[in-house]
Design an enzyme around this catalytic site. Structure first.
Site, PDB file in Angstrom:
ATOM      1  N   HIS A   1     -10.768  -8.638  -3.975  1.00 17.43           N
ATOM      2  CA  HIS A   1     -10.700  -8.133  -5.342  1.00 17.43           C
ATOM      3  C   HIS A   1     -10.491  -9.287  -6.319  1.00 17.43           C
ATOM      4  O   HIS A   1     -11.029  -9.301  -7.425  1.00 17.43           O
ATOM      5  CB  HIS A   1      -9.549  -7.122  -5.450  1.00 17.43           C
ATOM      6  CG  HIS A   1      -9.654  -6.215  -6.630  1.00 17.43           C
ATOM      7  ND1 HIS A   1      -8.680  -5.301  -6.957  1.00 17.43           N
ATOM      8  CD2 HIS A   1     -10.611  -6.065  -7.576  1.00 17.43           C
ATOM      9  CE1 HIS A   1      -9.039  -4.634  -8.039  1.00 17.43           C
ATOM     10  NE2 HIS A   1     -10.206  -5.084  -8.434  1.00 17.43           N
TER      11      HIS A   1
ATOM     12  N   TYR B   1      -5.237  -5.026  -1.617  1.00 20.57           N
ATOM     13  CA  TYR B   1      -3.966  -4.491  -1.125  1.00 20.57           C
ATOM     14  C   TYR B   1      -3.420  -3.507  -2.145  1.00 20.57           C
ATOM     15  O   TYR B   1      -3.750  -3.567  -3.329  1.00 20.57           O
ATOM     16  CB  TYR B   1      -2.952  -5.561  -0.744  1.00 20.57           C
ATOM     17  CG  TYR B   1      -2.496  -6.553  -1.787  1.00 20.57           C
ATOM     18  CD1 TYR B   1      -2.250  -6.220  -3.119  1.00 20.57           C
ATOM     19  CD2 TYR B   1      -2.228  -7.874  -1.401  1.00 20.57           C
ATOM     20  CE1 TYR B   1      -1.773  -7.154  -4.028  1.00 20.57           C
ATOM     21  CE2 TYR B   1      -1.758  -8.816  -2.305  1.00 20.57           C
ATOM     22  CZ  TYR B   1      -1.522  -8.446  -3.613  1.00 20.57           C
ATOM     23  OH  TYR B   1      -1.054  -9.371  -4.510  1.00 20.57           O
ATOM     24  N   THR B   2      -2.588  -2.578  -1.659  1.00 22.03           N
ATOM     25  CA  THR B   2      -2.194  -1.444  -2.498  1.00 22.03           C
ATOM     26  C   THR B   2      -0.955  -1.701  -3.347  1.00 22.03           C
ATOM     27  O   THR B   2      -0.755  -1.047  -4.367  1.00 22.03           O
ATOM     28  CB  THR B   2      -1.911  -0.198  -1.642  1.00 22.03           C
ATOM     29  OG1 THR B   2      -0.792  -0.461  -0.788  1.00 22.03           O
ATOM     30  CG2 THR B   2      -3.128   0.182  -0.802  1.00 22.03           C
TER      31      THR B   2
ATOM     32  N   GLU C   1      -8.855  -0.449   0.919  1.00 19.78           N
ATOM     33  CA  GLU C   1      -7.483  -0.702   0.510  1.00 19.78           C
ATOM     34  C   GLU C   1      -6.629  -0.919   1.754  1.00 19.78           C
ATOM     35  O   GLU C   1      -6.734  -0.180   2.732  1.00 19.78           O
ATOM     36  CB  GLU C   1      -6.927   0.468  -0.295  1.00 19.78           C
ATOM     37  CG  GLU C   1      -7.510   0.611  -1.699  1.00 19.78           C
ATOM     38  CD  GLU C   1      -6.870  -0.323  -2.717  1.00 19.78           C
ATOM     39  OE1 GLU C   1      -5.980  -1.108  -2.320  1.00 19.78           O
ATOM     40  OE2 GLU C   1      -7.259  -0.265  -3.897  1.00 19.78           O
TER      41      GLU C   1
END
Length: 335
Positions: free
Chosen positions: A215, A104-105, A167
């Site tokens: 991630h 996620y950004t 992303e």
């Protein structure tokens, strides 16, 4: 070389990808839709009618062999000579793309696009938070994007070299009045975009379930994305993508654990701690086996819980977490 390393490091800093202050717990909160950003920077024109493409799959999936040639062909153009493809393709080749990593950004749509396209950090795809049908591609799948950083999974490291990064626009989490993490949910339309995208990628590249990761799985001491609210089980159940444990196997292991009471009796025994650490390594995480419940071990357990046990991700081994870990090792052994 020094400049390249500097730019890569700078890029990792420029977009958080889940590097936020840590605490505990989780609540659902809404994430507002940002307006679709408009970028004014002039980009090279994409000429879709040029180039050569090869779309035949010559893999032997039964042997877990992704030796295929599928996609664009980039060839040399030596002065005065012709490149012949009379014998193309050779069987002895494979894809760079062996992993899919989800992020996620921690930024809204506009800032996510700006950062991922204008700074020295990137991903192959960006999934916006808008209720539309668009997914943004920002790096060629054949190229190396800068999204994973220092990373490890099973026998592999530096996963930028071998992965496709996705992303997802999501603000990550905020802190409540009790200093607990409050994660932002993923809208239904956004989840379906991510799921369809991952399904397409893993199908084309024959990427195994064990290589579809968060991630936080590949960098548990640094990252938390995409967090405990990303619905991995739905991805597995509805799209047949990624890893999930078999409930029957988990329950069998759980009954054994509860019957022997091993956790309560041995929890602080260094041999028991080492056993758990070895099992985390056996499953795929990079971890030192030292017999101590240290910070790294706790962060690794937390990352595991984010992915496979999101109802409680306190980083502490309990019976259910251990049962799930053993069920996954049984189902997805390292080869």
């Amino acid at each position: 070389m020094r400049n390249s390393l500097y730019l890569t490091a700078l890029g990792i800093v420029m977009i958080s990808c889940g590097t936020q202050q840590k605490t505990a717990k989780n609540k659902n909160i809404a994430i507002p839709h940002a307006p679709k950003p408009i970028l004014t920077d002039k980009k090279p024109q994409i000429k879709e009618d040029e180039g050569e493409y090869y779309k035949v799959n010559i893999a032997d999936i039964s042997k877990n062999d992704n030796t295929i040639s599928f996609g664009s062909i980039v060839s040399a153009n030596p002065a005065g000579y012709k490149i012949s493809k009379s014998y193309f393709p050779a069987v002895g080749q494979n894809f760079r793309q062996r992993y899919v990593i989800l992020h996620y950004t921690v930024l809204n749509d506009e800032k996510s696009i700006s950062t991922l396209t204008q700074q020295s950090v990137s991903a192959h795809y960006l999934v916006n938070s808008l209720p539309d049908k668009e997914i943004y591609q920002i790096v060629d799948e054949n190229k190396r994007a800068y999204h994973a950083g220092i990373s490890n999974w099973r026998k592999d490291q530096n996963l930028n070299d071998t992965s496709i990064g996705i992303e997802i626009v999501n603000l990550g989490y905020t802190m409540d009045s009790l200093n607990n993490r409050v994660f932002y949910p993923y809208p239904e339309e956004q989840f379906r975009k991510v799921a369809a995208l991952v399904k397409d990628i893993v199908t084309r590249y024959n990427i195994p379930p064990t290589n579809i990761l968060a991630h936080s799985d590949i960098a548990p001491t640094r990252k938390q994305d995409p967090g405990p609210l990303f619905p991995w089980k739905r991805l597995y159940d509805e799209y047949q993508v990624g890893m999930w444990y078999d409930e029957t196997a988990k329950q069998t292991f759980l009954n054994q654990i509860l019957t022997t009471n091993d956790i309560a009796l041995q929890y602080n025994n260094p041999e028991f701690v080492s056993k758990i650490q070895q099992q985390l390594v056996q499953f795929g995480y990079a971890l030192s086996v030292n017999g101590v419940w240290d910070k790294t071990t706790k962060q690794t357990i937390e990352a595991f819980q984010f992915h496979f046990r999101p109802s409680n991700y306190n980083g502490i081994l309990d019976a259910e977490t251990w049962a799930i870990l053993q069920a996954l090792i049984q189902k997805y052994p390292q080869k």
